[in-house]
Design an enzyme around this catalytic site. Structure first.
Site, PDB file in Angstrom:
ATOM      1  CG  HIS A 127      -1.962   0.969   1.288  1.00  0.00           C
ATOM      2  ND1 HIS A 127      -1.764   2.269   1.684  1.00  0.00           N
ATOM      3  CD2 HIS A 127      -3.275   0.858   0.967  1.00  0.00           C
ATOM      4  CE1 HIS A 127      -2.905   2.927   1.607  1.00  0.00           C
ATOM      5  NE2 HIS A 127      -3.843   2.095   1.170  1.00  0.00           N
ATOM      6  CE1 TYR A 128      -1.856   6.776   0.749  1.00  0.00           C
ATOM      7  CE2 TYR A 128      -3.116   5.255  -0.611  1.00  0.00           C
ATOM      8  CZ  TYR A 128      -3.069   6.270   0.319  1.00  0.00           C
ATOM      9  OH  TYR A 128      -4.235   6.776   0.832  1.00  0.00           O
TER      10      TYR A 128
END
Length: 180
Positions: A127-128
């Site tokens: 995920h970012y």
């Protein structure tokens, strides 16, 4: 066994701190559930680098990685950067769907910079967001310094040991610093 709530912990050892000039020499991963219980340890990989690359390490890295035996493991390894990335992804795909886990660890932005340049497929698996234990360390040092006295890291600068330390450190902050 995939669960989108599982967390991926990663640590890299590098020849230095500059992702444009230094390289990854060791990596390890651990998957925990959302409560920080270890579910699985991934492969611990010494990434082969040439003697020429290793000779460019600064004094601290030469001493640290030489003393821990990592430099010798890197010389003897037959695993390339691409193969290390592939093996790690193969492990992670069993536990966490792509794009669900933040990248977890200590000073994790530094690891992410190296992954972005040298293992972009692995970097894109996360995920970012980042779950960076060092954020809590910095806050505790400023807001409740007494909490810092209750936790000591091993300090081996070997990837798997560093991840175990990071998980234990986050447990410590959860128990003594974060009021849930």
């Amino acid at each position: 066994m995939q669960n989108p709530q599982n967390l991926i912990w990663i640590d890299l050892e590098m020849t230095g701190l500059d992702p444009d000039n230094d390289v990854i020499i060791e990596m390890a991963t651990i998957v925990t559930d959302s409560q920080l219980n270890v579910l699985a340890e991934g492969p611990v990989i010494a990434v082969h680098q040439s003697d020429e690359v290793l000779a460019r390490m600064d004094e601290w890295n030469t001493r640290q990685h030489g003393g821990s035996g990592l430099t010798q493991r890197v010389r003897e390894s037959r695993i390339s950067t691409a193969e290390a990335e592939r093996l790690t992804l193969e492990f992670l795909e069993q536990w966490v769907p792509k794009g669900k886990s933040p990248i977890c660890g200590n000073s994790i932005c530094q690891d992410r910079r190296f992954l972005y340049r040298q293992m972009p497929t692995l970097e894109a698996y996360f995920h970012y967001r980042n779950l960076d234990v060092s954020t809590l360390k910095e806050l505790a040092a400023r807001w409740a310094p007494q909490i810092m006295e209750g936790f000591k890291k091993g300090g081996t600068h070997l990837a798997l040991d560093d991840i175990r330390d990071s998980i234990a450190e986050l447990r410590h902050y959860r128990e003594h610093f974060i009021k849930v």
